[in-house]
Design a protein around this motif. Structure first.
Motif, PDB file in Angstrom:
ATOM      1  N   ASP A   1       9.135 -10.901   6.308  1.00  0.00           N
ATOM      2  CA  ASP A   1      10.566 -11.159   6.301  1.00  0.00           C
ATOM      3  C   ASP A   1      10.854 -12.610   6.689  1.00  0.00           C
ATOM      4  OD1 ASP A   1      11.100  -8.521   5.598  1.00  0.00           O
ATOM      5  OD2 ASP A   1      11.134  -7.866   7.701  1.00  0.00           O
ATOM      6  N   GLU A   2      12.116 -12.987   6.526  1.00  0.00           N
ATOM      7  CA  GLU A   2      12.518 -14.380   6.736  1.00  0.00           C
ATOM      8  C   GLU A   2      12.112 -14.898   8.111  1.00  0.00           C
ATOM      9  OE1 GLU A   2      16.614 -15.054   5.863  1.00  0.00           O
ATOM     10  OE2 GLU A   2      16.733 -16.814   7.153  1.00  0.00           O
TER      11      GLU A   2
ATOM     12  N   GLY B   1      16.569 -17.238   2.835  1.00  0.00           N
ATOM     13  CA  GLY B   1      16.691 -15.843   2.448  1.00  0.00           C
ATOM     14  C   GLY B   1      16.828 -15.672   0.940  1.00  0.00           C
ATOM     15  N   TYR B   2      17.625 -16.521   0.315  1.00  0.00           N
ATOM     16  CA  TYR B   2      17.797 -16.452  -1.140  1.00  0.00           C
ATOM     17  C   TYR B   2      16.487 -16.806  -1.861  1.00  0.00           C
ATOM     18  CZ  TYR B   2      22.797 -16.224  -0.152  1.00  0.00           C
ATOM     19  OH  TYR B   2      24.033 -15.843   0.312  1.00  0.00           O
TER      20      TYR B   2
ATOM     21  N   GLU C   1      20.417 -21.046   5.810  1.00  0.00           N
ATOM     22  CA  GLU C   1      20.882 -19.935   4.981  1.00  0.00           C
ATOM     23  C   GLU C   1      20.155 -19.873   3.643  1.00  0.00           C
ATOM     24  OE1 GLU C   1      24.853 -21.391   4.848  1.00  0.00           O
ATOM     25  OE2 GLU C   1      24.627 -22.215   2.848  1.00  0.00           O
TER      26      GLU C   1
END
Length: 272
Positions: free
Chosen positions: A97-98, A254-255, A251
């Motif tokens: 995960d991130e 995640g994308y 931010e």
């Protein structure tokens, strides 16, 4: 968070003398940082596929990304050995995960326009050239071997990025404006590349990793020379975002991971 990032005990044979004792978890954590830097930037450069300003430049950017991806694969495989989990390079790339990623934030920033891409590549490659040159003398044999190959690749990346920054900066008013804007956007994030913490300090003491201070001196010298040739202004901001090495990201990551990991997470265990 992954074992490498949190520093669980390594149990796999084959580590160095320093890595086989108290330094094993630290070597795993440090290696994961290098791997994630390469993997995330490779993914970003892949976004230029069929979008480059020329066919030759399209190929050049993708080849840079492929070089970084090759470095990431070897390093991730080593992490899976060092942290004792036995995770494969694919598991580490696609099933974390991130917050488990420990890349520097500069790697995950959007590509922006071409000026921003070459500005970011200049800052990163100017850091990676002295880093990998120093890592060829690492007491960890895998890091030394990866660095021996990688240093040749990142020297080409630096030459390529520098030539474009000079061409754009010393080109038209519009090209100079764009590359300066790209440089201003990515510049604050470069400071994180030279941060130190307890993990890095122990790796430096064990001869696994180089001291960041001389790397910063080389980086300043290299970047300043290119900016002078390009007639660009060195940004003066003192804002220096940080947190990537602790799993704190912008931010944008995640994308990026959603796209990079989509197939592996949608079809777990699939092979072809």
């Amino acid at each position: 968070m992954s074992a490498a990032a949190t520093g669980r005990t390594a149990t796999t044979p084959g580590t160095t003398a320093a890595a086989g004792t108290a330094q094993g978890p630290d070597v795993a954590a440090y290696t994961l940082r290098l791997a994630d830097d390469a993997l995330v930037l490779a993914q970003r450069l892949g976004e230029w596929a069929a979008r480059g300003p020329t066919i030759e430049e399209d190929v050049a950017l993708l080849n840079t990304g492929l070089d970084l991806l090759g470095q990431a694969r070897t390093l991730l495989a080593r992490v899976g050995e060092l942290d004792g989990t036995g995770r494969t390079e694919d598991e580490l790339a696609f099933l974390r995960d991130e917050r488990d990623f420990v890349n520097a934030q500069v790697m995950e920033l959007p590509v922006g326009d071409f000026g921003q891409t070459v500005a970011r590549q200049l800052l990163v490659s100017a850091y990676q050239v002295p880093l990998f040159a120093a890592l060829t003398a690492s007491t960890d044999p895998t890091l030394a071997a990866v660095a021996a190959k990688a240093v040749k690749e990142v020297r080409y990346h630096l030459d390529h990025a520098a030539s474009w920054v000079v061409r754009l900066g010393d080109g038209t008013e519009e090209s100079a404006r764009r590359v300066q804007a790209g440089l201003d956007a990515v510049w604050p994030y470069a400071a994180e590349l030279f941060e130190t913490d307890d993990v890095l300090a122990r790796c430096v003491a064990a001869g696994v990793a180089p001291d960041p201070a001389p790397l910063r001196e080389r980086w300043d010298s290299t970047v300043d020379a290119v900016l002078a040739d390009a007639r660009l202004r060195r940004p003066t901001t003192t804002w220096a975002p940080t947190g990537g090495r602790r799993g704190v990201h912008t931010e944008h990551l995640g994308y990026l991971l959603a796209e990079m990991q989509h197939v592996a997470r949608s079809h777990p265990g699939a092979t072809w």
